[in-house]
Motif scaffolding. Structure first.
Motif, PDB file in Angstrom:
ATOM      1  N   TYR A 144       0.831  -1.194   0.000  1.00  0.00           N
ATOM      2  CA  TYR A 144       0.000   0.000   0.000  1.00  0.00           C
ATOM      3  C   TYR A 144       0.871   1.251   0.000  1.00  0.00           C
ATOM      4  O   TYR A 144       1.945   1.267   0.612  1.00  0.00           O
ATOM      5  N   PRO A 145       0.438   2.315  -0.677  1.00  0.00           N
ATOM      6  CA  PRO A 145       1.232   3.552  -0.713  1.00  0.00           C
ATOM      7  C   PRO A 145       1.240   4.250   0.640  1.00  0.00           C
ATOM      8  O   PRO A 145       0.223   4.288   1.333  1.00  0.00           O
ATOM      9  N   THR A 197      -3.928   4.418   1.276  1.00  0.00           N
ATOM     10  CA  THR A 197      -5.094   3.615   0.909  1.00  0.00           C
ATOM     11  C   THR A 197      -6.215   3.801   1.920  1.00  0.00           C
ATOM     12  O   THR A 197      -7.376   4.026   1.561  1.00  0.00           O
ATOM     13  N   TRP A 209      -4.457   1.187  -4.239  1.00  0.00           N
ATOM     14  CA  TRP A 209      -4.741   2.572  -3.906  1.00  0.00           C
ATOM     15  C   TRP A 209      -6.127   2.762  -3.304  1.00  0.00           C
ATOM     16  O   TRP A 209      -6.384   3.762  -2.645  1.00  0.00           O
TER      17      TRP A 209
END
Length: 238
Positions: free
Chosen positions: A5-6, A18, A105
């Protein structure tokens, strides 16, 4: 740190984009949905006003089951917003799930244990706050030594188990549903069985999405019901 996850880093803390995006989208949807349903109320309701009144009656019924006395009157709005928010949060990952650059995202925020633990923590902190507000400090503390004093340690441990079960029940059901949906989608586009795997995967995805909508609705109902039950234990005199 989970690299799926970013993240952004601020003041040495890592923030999961996210979760932030999903929570923001859910909150915006809930706000505009309830705002739209509540616009221009009429004495003779119809259409969208009926939907809102049904939701209010439904969540008020949950509150009344847990707190049939006057204590429950102040929790109707909380139950309504909590139910709608969790319902929307459970469903949006079924409709939209954005993966790009090897990162996820966007998905259902309740598919992350951090979010469900945050919701559970809000509920439990509010229940303790209203317990003190309604009963006073002495009455609130008396609840930990009832019916007998030696049960105090068990009553304290119960607070932690309530928090864990409230959070992980919601997370486990939504996360498992999204994982199975992803596996079915991968089956459809794997190409291993040619057109047969695509058709089979497509049909299974439709069936599972319908089932997941039902599960998401039930989990929202269970979460709000348990939240009201836990709150009733703090504000309702035995």
């Amino acid at each position: 740190m989970n690299e799926k996850y970013p993240y952004v880093t601020f003041l040495g803390l890592h923030f999961n984009l996210t979760n932030d995006i999903a929570i923001l989208v859910s909150a915006v949807i809930v706000f505009f949905l309830l705002f739209w349903l509540a616009r221009k109320p009429q004495l003779r309701p119809g259409g969208k006003q009926n939907v809102l009144e049904y939701l209010i009656d439904f969540t008020n019924g949950i509150v009344k089951q847990a707190m049939p006395g006057p204590e429950g009157n102040r929790f109707g709005l909380l139950a309504l917003v909590l139910f709608v928010f969790i319902f929307v949060s459970n469903q949006i990952g079924l409709i939209f799930q954005v993966d790009a650059g090897g990162l996820t995202w966007f998905r259902s925020p309740t598919a992350d244990p951090v979010i469900t633990m945050g919701l559970a923590l809000i509920v439990l902190v509010m229940s303790h706050f209203f317990g003190v507000a309604v009963k006073g400090i002495s009455g609130y503390l008396k609840g930990y030594v009832s019916p007998v004093a030696f049960l105090a340690p068990i009553n304290v441990i119960e607070e932690f188990t309530n928090f864990i079960t409230l959070a992980l029940r919601l997370y486990g059901n939504i996360y498992a549903g999204e994982v199975l949906l992803l596996l079915v989608r991968q089956l459809a586009f794997s190409g291993a069985g040619g057109p047969v795997s695509f058709v089979a995967g497509f049909l299974l995805e439709i069936i599972w999405q319908g089932f997941s909508v039902f599960i998401g609705s039930i989990q929202a109902y269970i979460f709000v019901t348990l939240a009201m039950v836990y709150t009733s234990h703090k504000v309702v005199s035995e």
